[in-house]
Design a protein around this motif. Structure first.
Motif, short mmCIF file in Angstrom:
data_model
loop_
_atom_site.label_atom_id
_atom_site.label_comp_id
_atom_site.label_asym_id
_atom_site.label_seq_id
_atom_site.Cartn_x
_atom_site.Cartn_y
_atom_site.Cartn_z
N THR A 168 40.73 -21.44 0.81
CA THR A 168 40.76 -20.38 -0.19
C THR A 168 42.02 -20.48 -1.05
O THR A 168 41.98 -20.31 -2.28
CB THR A 168 40.69 -19.01 0.49
N GLU A 169 43.14 -20.77 -0.42
CA GLU A 169 44.40 -20.91 -1.18
C GLU A 169 44.36 -22.12 -2.10
O GLU A 169 44.99 -22.10 -3.17
CB GLU A 169 45.57 -20.99 -0.20
N HIS A 170 43.62 -23.14 -1.72
CA HIS A 170 43.45 -24.29 -2.63
C HIS A 170 42.74 -23.85 -3.91
O HIS A 170 43.12 -24.26 -5.02
CB HIS A 170 42.65 -25.38 -1.92
N LEU A 171 41.73 -23.00 -3.77
CA LEU A 171 41.03 -22.48 -4.94
C LEU A 171 41.95 -21.58 -5.77
O LEU A 171 41.96 -21.65 -7.00
CB LEU A 171 39.78 -21.71 -4.50
N ILE A 172 42.70 -20.73 -5.10
CA ILE A 172 43.62 -19.83 -5.80
C ILE A 172 44.67 -20.63 -6.57
O ILE A 172 45.00 -20.32 -7.73
CB ILE A 172 44.29 -18.87 -4.81
N ALA A 173 45.18 -21.70 -5.94
CA ALA A 173 46.21 -22.53 -6.58
C ALA A 173 45.68 -23.22 -7.83
O ALA A 173 46.46 -23.57 -8.73
CB ALA A 173 46.73 -23.57 -5.60
N GLY A 199 39.73 -15.91 7.62
CA GLY A 199 40.72 -16.74 6.94
C GLY A 199 40.67 -16.56 5.44
O GLY A 199 41.72 -16.53 4.77
N TYR A 200 39.47 -16.45 4.90
CA TYR A 200 39.28 -16.19 3.46
C TYR A 200 39.93 -14.87 3.07
O TYR A 200 40.69 -14.79 2.09
CB TYR A 200 37.78 -16.19 3.18
N ARG A 201 39.67 -13.82 3.85
CA ARG A 201 40.23 -12.51 3.53
C ARG A 201 41.76 -12.52 3.65
O ARG A 201 42.45 -11.86 2.87
CB ARG A 201 39.62 -11.45 4.44
N SER A 202 42.26 -13.26 4.61
CA SER A 202 43.71 -13.36 4.78
C SER A 202 44.36 -13.98 3.56
O SER A 202 45.43 -13.54 3.11
CB SER A 202 44.02 -14.19 6.03
N ALA A 203 43.72 -15.01 2.99
CA ALA A 203 44.27 -15.66 1.79
C ALA A 203 44.26 -14.71 0.60
O ALA A 203 45.23 -14.64 -0.16
CB ALA A 203 43.48 -16.92 1.48
N LEU A 204 43.16 -14.00 0.42
CA LEU A 204 43.08 -13.04 -0.69
C LEU A 204 44.19 -12.01 -0.58
O LEU A 204 44.89 -11.71 -1.56
CB LEU A 204 41.73 -12.34 -0.69
N GLU A 205 44.36 -11.46 0.61
CA GLU A 205 45.37 -10.42 0.81
C GLU A 205 46.77 -10.96 0.53
O GLU A 205 47.58 -10.29 -0.11
CB GLU A 205 45.28 -9.88 2.23
N ALA A 206 47.04 -12.18 1.01
CA ALA A 206 48.37 -12.76 0.83
C ALA A 206 48.70 -12.97 -0.64
O ALA A 206 49.87 -12.97 -1.02
CB ALA A 206 48.46 -14.08 1.59
N HIS A 207 47.67 -13.15 -1.47
CA HIS A 207 47.89 -13.43 -2.89
C HIS A 207 47.57 -12.22 -3.78
O HIS A 207 47.46 -12.36 -5.00
CB HIS A 207 47.07 -14.65 -3.31
N GLY A 208 47.41 -11.07 -3.16
CA GLY A 208 47.20 -9.85 -3.93
C GLY A 208 45.86 -9.77 -4.64
O GLY A 208 45.74 -9.08 -5.65
N LEU A 209 44.85 -10.46 -4.11
CA LEU A 209 43.51 -10.42 -4.71
C LEU A 209 42.61 -9.50 -3.91
O LEU A 209 42.64 -9.50 -2.68
CB LEU A 209 42.91 -11.83 -4.74
N PRO A 210 41.78 -8.70 -4.56
CA PRO A 210 40.92 -7.76 -3.83
C PRO A 210 39.76 -8.47 -3.15
O PRO A 210 39.28 -9.51 -3.61
CB PRO A 210 40.41 -6.83 -4.93
N TYR A 211 39.32 -7.91 -2.03
CA TYR A 211 38.12 -8.38 -1.35
C TYR A 211 36.93 -7.65 -1.95
O TYR A 211 36.90 -6.42 -2.01
CB TYR A 211 38.21 -8.11 0.14
N ALA A 212 35.94 -8.40 -2.44
CA ALA A 212 34.78 -7.80 -3.09
C ALA A 212 33.52 -8.14 -2.29
O ALA A 212 33.15 -9.31 -2.18
CB ALA A 212 34.65 -8.32 -4.52
N GLU A 213 32.90 -7.13 -1.74
CA GLU A 213 31.73 -7.34 -0.88
C GLU A 213 30.60 -8.05 -1.62
O GLU A 213 29.86 -8.85 -1.03
CB GLU A 213 31.24 -5.98 -0.37
N GLU A 214 30.48 -7.78 -2.94
CA GLU A 214 29.38 -8.40 -3.69
C GLU A 214 29.53 -9.90 -3.84
O GLU A 214 28.57 -10.60 -4.23
CB GLU A 214 29.24 -7.74 -5.06
#
Length: 339
Positions: A168-173, A199-214
């Motif tokens: 996930t962090e690779h995509l964010i980067a 792990g996906y949710r952990s990466a989002l949280e670490a980078h300040g991105l919201p988790y979206a159920e949709e």
């Protein structure tokens, strides 16, 4: 004429017992002697008599490997690595396929076929943490996979949470911020899907991105067809996304096919990454970015741990071992544009 142990001893200029010690990998044989005996074995084409060895030692010289489904590339390639690792120790591997069916998994653990092997590498799919006591069997057993933790036997697994976070962090980067997930299993906590979503949710949280159920799409078994269907469901929701983390490579390949059918530029509009590093991903178009979970290391560790148990090596109690992982960037995440 078939070469015998005595033929090898005569050619190598050593005793019958020395040849036996070399074949059985006993310690206290000098390297020079070991090399000389091995050269004689190779020259004569000698092959040990497994039946005689079994009668002498009480062992079969074979181990079992039980996996859910060999049609999934990950398990087929894992089986290949296990066979390679076992062959280096002159051990035969007997493979069983359970289909992820609870009855068949219990049969693998308790059936009469266990008499054909000295131990078992077991990757369950239907059994879970609540079944851990069922692994307390009377023969060497090593658990693979993510269905049961803290059981009574040695366990070799992978870094699912950390590997998924790295993907996930690779995509964010690469500039992506609306990252969809394909292949979730609703309500699962212990298991590959649950751990990788964590792990996906952990990466989002670490980078300040919201988790979206949709953006999270459930699927059945991790086949390409289900990856394709999950991508169709995601597109039908008409939500914006600029990247996809597929929880394994088979799902990713199915999702990639649908994106291309719909005229979506990968990776220009949507980047996609999988997990498992199956060989087919290197040859897809575009080639598939993925996480190598250390499959070869898993196979090597599992065989070594099982053979330790078979040989009665003192290990100081049950062991839980994890392989290393690495992100492998390829063409499917190579570019980023604002959509």
């Amino acid at each position: 004429m078939t070469a015998t142990l005595r033929d090898v001893a005569q050619l190598a200029g050593v005793s019958f017992k020395t040849v036996s010690n070399v074949i059985n990998d006993y310690p206290h044989v000098s390297e020079a002697t070991r090399v000389r005996v091995q050269a004689a074995i190779d020259q004569l084409g000698y092959r040990p008599n497994r039946t005689a060895r079994t009668l002498r030692s009480g062992r079969t010289g074979a181990i079992g490997l039980a996996v859910p489904e060999l049609s999934l590339a990950y398990f087929a390639e894992l089986a290949d690595e296990v066979i390679t690792a076992a062959d280096e120790r002159d051990i035969v591997v007997l493979i069983e396929q359970t289909g992820g069916d609870r009855r068949r998994e219990l049969e693998v653990l308790n059936g009469s076929r266990r008499q054909l092997t000295d131990g078992l590498l077991f990757s369950p799919l239907a059994l879970g943490n609540e079944d851990a006591a069922l692994l307390d069997v009377g023969y060497p057993l090593v658990l693979l996979g993510e269905r049961i933790f803290d059981g009574p036997v040695d366990h070799v697994t992978m870094e699912n949470v950390a590997g998924a976070r790295a993907a996930t962090e690779h995509l964010i980067a690469s500039g992506r911020s609306r990252i969809a997930v394909v292949g979730a299993h609703a309500g699962e906590v212990i298991g590959s899907a649950g751990l990788r979503v964590a792990g996906y949710r952990s990466a989002l949280e670490a980078h300040g991105l919201p988790y979206a159920e949709e953006l999270v799409v459930d699927s059945g078994p991790w086949h390409r067809a289900n990856g394709a269907e999950a991508m169709r469901m995601l597109l039908a929701r008409r939500v914006s996304f600029d990247a996809v983390f597929a929880l394994n490579d088979e799902l990713a390949l199915g999702a990639l096919r649908v994106l291309r059918e719909q005229g979506v530029d990968v990776p220009g509009q949507v980047a996609i990454i999988g997990f498992d590093d199956v060989d087919e991903g290197r040859y897809s178009l575009p080639s598939l970015s993925t996480v190598d979970p250390g499959r070869r290391e898993i196979a090597r560790l599992a065989v070594e741990v099982l053979l330790d148990r078979i040989s009665g090596v003192e290990t100081g109690g049950r062991r839980e071992l994890r392989s290393g992982f690495r992100v492998i960037p390829r063409e499917s995440t190579a570019a980023s544009v604002t959509v």
